[in-house]
Scaffold this motif. Structure first.
Motif, PDB file in Angstrom:
ATOM      1  N   TYR A 119      -4.798   4.733  -8.286  1.00  0.00           N
ATOM      2  CA  TYR A 119      -4.351   3.969  -6.832  1.00  0.00           C
ATOM      3  C   TYR A 119      -4.988   2.730  -6.786  1.00  0.00           C
ATOM      4  O   TYR A 119      -4.394   1.457  -6.942  1.00  0.00           O
ATOM      5  CB  TYR A 119      -4.685   4.651  -5.713  1.00  0.00           C
ATOM      6  CG  TYR A 119      -4.281   3.938  -4.413  1.00  0.00           C
ATOM      7  CD1 TYR A 119      -3.197   3.830  -3.926  1.00  0.00           C
ATOM      8  CD2 TYR A 119      -5.390   2.938  -3.781  1.00  0.00           C
ATOM      9  CE1 TYR A 119      -2.876   3.123  -2.500  1.00  0.00           C
ATOM     10  CE2 TYR A 119      -5.060   2.359  -2.516  1.00  0.00           C
ATOM     11  CZ  TYR A 119      -3.829   2.363  -2.059  1.00  0.00           C
ATOM     12  OH  TYR A 119      -3.513   1.596  -0.906  1.00  0.00           O
ATOM     13  N   ASN A 120      -6.279   2.566  -7.243  1.00  0.00           N
ATOM     14  CA  ASN A 120      -7.055   1.527  -7.235  1.00  0.00           C
ATOM     15  C   ASN A 120      -6.428   0.440  -8.604  1.00  0.00           C
ATOM     16  O   ASN A 120      -6.445  -0.787  -8.325  1.00  0.00           O
ATOM     17  CB  ASN A 120      -8.537   1.636  -7.639  1.00  0.00           C
ATOM     18  CG  ASN A 120      -9.018   2.321  -6.411  1.00  0.00           C
ATOM     19  OD1 ASN A 120      -8.448   1.894  -5.206  1.00  0.00           O
ATOM     20  ND2 ASN A 120     -10.244   2.993  -6.553  1.00  0.00           N
ATOM     21  N   ASP A 121      -6.227   1.118  -9.719  1.00  0.00           N
ATOM     22  CA  ASP A 121      -5.861   0.251 -10.751  1.00  0.00           C
ATOM     23  C   ASP A 121      -4.371  -0.158 -10.370  1.00  0.00           C
ATOM     24  O   ASP A 121      -4.207  -1.739 -10.635  1.00  0.00           O
ATOM     25  CB  ASP A 121      -5.751   0.949 -11.922  1.00  0.00           C
ATOM     26  CG  ASP A 121      -5.281   0.237 -13.043  1.00  0.00           C
ATOM     27  OD1 ASP A 121      -6.037  -0.867 -13.556  1.00  0.00           O
ATOM     28  OD2 ASP A 121      -4.364   0.626 -13.827  1.00  0.00           O
ATOM     29  N   LEU A 122      -3.625   0.375  -9.794  1.00  0.00           N
ATOM     30  CA  LEU A 122      -2.216  -0.120  -9.548  1.00  0.00           C
ATOM     31  C   LEU A 122      -2.162  -1.217  -8.222  1.00  0.00           C
ATOM     32  O   LEU A 122      -1.491  -2.031  -8.448  1.00  0.00           O
ATOM     33  CB  LEU A 122      -1.050   1.072  -9.098  1.00  0.00           C
ATOM     34  CG  LEU A 122      -0.756   2.042 -10.079  1.00  0.00           C
ATOM     35  CD1 LEU A 122      -0.046   3.265  -9.364  1.00  0.00           C
ATOM     36  CD2 LEU A 122      -0.039   1.405 -11.176  1.00  0.00           C
ATOM     37  N   MET A 123      -2.979  -0.971  -7.462  1.00  0.00           N
ATOM     38  CA  MET A 123      -3.385  -2.028  -6.286  1.00  0.00           C
ATOM     39  C   MET A 123      -3.960  -3.563  -6.878  1.00  0.00           C
ATOM     40  O   MET A 123      -3.477  -4.317  -6.913  1.00  0.00           O
ATOM     41  CB  MET A 123      -4.198  -1.586  -5.423  1.00  0.00           C
ATOM     42  CG  MET A 123      -3.500  -0.501  -4.266  1.00  0.00           C
ATOM     43  SD  MET A 123      -2.473  -1.460  -3.371  1.00  0.00           S
ATOM     44  CE  MET A 123      -3.215  -2.771  -2.503  1.00  0.00           C
ATOM     45  N   LYS A 124      -5.028  -3.101  -7.980  1.00  0.00           N
ATOM     46  CA  LYS A 124      -5.466  -4.283  -8.626  1.00  0.00           C
ATOM     47  C   LYS A 124      -4.373  -4.967  -9.339  1.00  0.00           C
ATOM     48  O   LYS A 124      -4.028  -6.287  -9.550  1.00  0.00           O
ATOM     49  CB  LYS A 124      -6.574  -4.012  -9.485  1.00  0.00           C
ATOM     50  CG  LYS A 124      -7.190  -5.364 -10.402  1.00  0.00           C
ATOM     51  CD  LYS A 124      -8.343  -4.642 -10.994  1.00  0.00           C
ATOM     52  CE  LYS A 124      -8.926  -5.904 -11.872  1.00  0.00           C
ATOM     53  NZ  LYS A 124      -7.971  -6.912 -12.487  1.00  0.00           N
ATOM     54  N   ALA A 178       3.468  10.040  -7.419  1.00  0.00           N
ATOM     55  CA  ALA A 178       4.435  10.410  -8.497  1.00  0.00           C
ATOM     56  C   ALA A 178       3.719  10.667  -9.843  1.00  0.00           C
ATOM     57  O   ALA A 178       3.923  11.525 -10.622  1.00  0.00           O
ATOM     58  CB  ALA A 178       5.617   9.481  -8.673  1.00  0.00           C
ATOM     59  N   LEU A 179       2.663   9.691 -10.217  1.00  0.00           N
ATOM     60  CA  LEU A 179       2.236   9.900 -11.378  1.00  0.00           C
ATOM     61  C   LEU A 179       1.072  10.965 -11.405  1.00  0.00           C
ATOM     62  O   LEU A 179       1.054  11.851 -12.284  1.00  0.00           O
ATOM     63  CB  LEU A 179       1.209   8.352 -11.708  1.00  0.00           C
ATOM     64  CG  LEU A 179       1.983   7.233 -11.819  1.00  0.00           C
ATOM     65  CD1 LEU A 179       1.081   5.981 -11.899  1.00  0.00           C
ATOM     66  CD2 LEU A 179       2.471   7.515 -13.335  1.00  0.00           C
ATOM     67  N   LYS A 238       0.920  -1.373   0.000  1.00  0.00           N
ATOM     68  CA  LYS A 238       0.159   0.004  -0.129  1.00  0.00           C
ATOM     69  C   LYS A 238       1.103   1.199   0.200  1.00  0.00           C
ATOM     70  O   LYS A 238       0.648   2.141  -0.828  1.00  0.00           O
ATOM     71  CB  LYS A 238      -0.947   0.006   1.226  1.00  0.00           C
ATOM     72  CG  LYS A 238      -2.105  -0.876   1.102  1.00  0.00           C
ATOM     73  CD  LYS A 238      -2.967  -0.857   2.135  1.00  0.00           C
ATOM     74  CE  LYS A 238      -3.992  -1.859   2.007  1.00  0.00           C
ATOM     75  NZ  LYS A 238      -5.027  -1.969   3.199  1.00  0.00           N
ATOM     76  N   LYS A 239       1.996   1.241   0.811  1.00  0.00           N
ATOM     77  CA  LYS A 239       2.952   2.465   0.920  1.00  0.00           C
ATOM     78  C   LYS A 239       3.582   2.811  -0.609  1.00  0.00           C
ATOM     79  O   LYS A 239       3.649   3.689  -1.078  1.00  0.00           O
ATOM     80  CB  LYS A 239       3.930   2.230   1.801  1.00  0.00           C
ATOM     81  CG  LYS A 239       3.345   2.421   3.271  1.00  0.00           C
ATOM     82  CD  LYS A 239       4.496   2.068   4.237  1.00  0.00           C
ATOM     83  CE  LYS A 239       3.935   2.378   5.838  1.00  0.00           C
ATOM     84  NZ  LYS A 239       5.169   2.137   6.732  1.00  0.00           N
ATOM     85  N   PHE A 240       3.921   1.529  -1.089  1.00  0.00           N
ATOM     86  CA  PHE A 240       4.749   1.762  -2.325  1.00  0.00           C
ATOM     87  C   PHE A 240       3.481   2.279  -3.570  1.00  0.00           C
ATOM     88  O   PHE A 240       3.996   3.012  -4.162  1.00  0.00           O
ATOM     89  CB  PHE A 240       5.209   0.354  -2.841  1.00  0.00           C
ATOM     90  CG  PHE A 240       5.812   0.063  -4.169  1.00  0.00           C
ATOM     91  CD1 PHE A 240       6.851   0.843  -4.404  1.00  0.00           C
ATOM     92  CD2 PHE A 240       5.133  -0.469  -5.127  1.00  0.00           C
ATOM     93  CE1 PHE A 240       7.441   0.839  -5.576  1.00  0.00           C
ATOM     94  CE2 PHE A 240       5.636  -0.370  -6.654  1.00  0.00           C
ATOM     95  CZ  PHE A 240       6.889   0.341  -6.820  1.00  0.00           C
ATOM     96  N   VAL A 241       2.570   1.522  -3.510  1.00  0.00           N
ATOM     97  CA  VAL A 241       1.561   2.107  -4.611  1.00  0.00           C
ATOM     98  C   VAL A 241       1.157   3.451  -4.561  1.00  0.00           C
ATOM     99  O   VAL A 241       1.033   4.270  -5.172  1.00  0.00           O
ATOM    100  CB  VAL A 241       0.029   1.177  -4.427  1.00  0.00           C
ATOM    101  CG1 VAL A 241      -0.791   1.508  -5.499  1.00  0.00           C
ATOM    102  CG2 VAL A 241       0.525  -0.211  -5.242  1.00  0.00           C
ATOM    103  N   PHE A 242       0.835   3.844  -3.107  1.00  0.00           N
ATOM    104  CA  PHE A 242       0.759   5.248  -2.656  1.00  0.00           C
ATOM    105  C   PHE A 242       1.562   6.093  -3.369  1.00  0.00           C
ATOM    106  O   PHE A 242       1.526   6.932  -3.747  1.00  0.00           O
ATOM    107  CB  PHE A 242       0.426   5.308  -1.383  1.00  0.00           C
ATOM    108  CG  PHE A 242       0.196   6.771  -1.006  1.00  0.00           C
ATOM    109  CD1 PHE A 242      -1.261   7.177  -0.972  1.00  0.00           C
ATOM    110  CD2 PHE A 242       1.172   7.821  -0.622  1.00  0.00           C
ATOM    111  CE1 PHE A 242      -1.594   8.587  -0.522  1.00  0.00           C
ATOM    112  CE2 PHE A 242       0.778   9.100  -0.065  1.00  0.00           C
ATOM    113  CZ  PHE A 242      -0.599   9.484  -0.136  1.00  0.00           C
ATOM    114  N   SER A 243       2.958   5.867  -3.148  1.00  0.00           N
ATOM    115  CA  SER A 243       4.071   6.776  -3.533  1.00  0.00           C
ATOM    116  C   SER A 243       4.238   6.610  -4.992  1.00  0.00           C
ATOM    117  O   SER A 243       4.274   7.947  -5.508  1.00  0.00           O
ATOM    118  CB  SER A 243       5.340   6.427  -2.886  1.00  0.00           C
ATOM    119  OG  SER A 243       5.965   4.996  -3.334  1.00  0.00           O
TER     120      SER A 243
END
Length: 54
Positions: free
Chosen positions: A40-45, A16-17, A7-12
């Motif tokens: 965020y939701n797409d990257l987490m998925k 950036a995006l 979650k931290k990685f995807v948030f960062s």
């Protein structure tokens, strides 16, 4: 990578995006931040699909 680390990685990466989108000519901060949840939701998925949270 634990769920919390993921979650931290995807948030960062999402921040950036959004910053990159906001800095593009013609795209302001308000327009870019509107996509935050979607990005965020797409990257987490995608991360979970690739089993990065195991």
């Amino acid at each position: 990578m634990t769920e919390q680390e993921l979650k931290k990685f995807v948030f960062s990466e999402t921040v950036a995006l959004v910053a990159a989108l906001a800095s593009r000519q013609g795209t302001g901060y308000n327009n870019a931040i509107a996509y935050f949840d979607e990005i965020y939701n797409d990257l987490m998925k995608r991360a979970k699909d690739k089993n990065l949270n195991s």
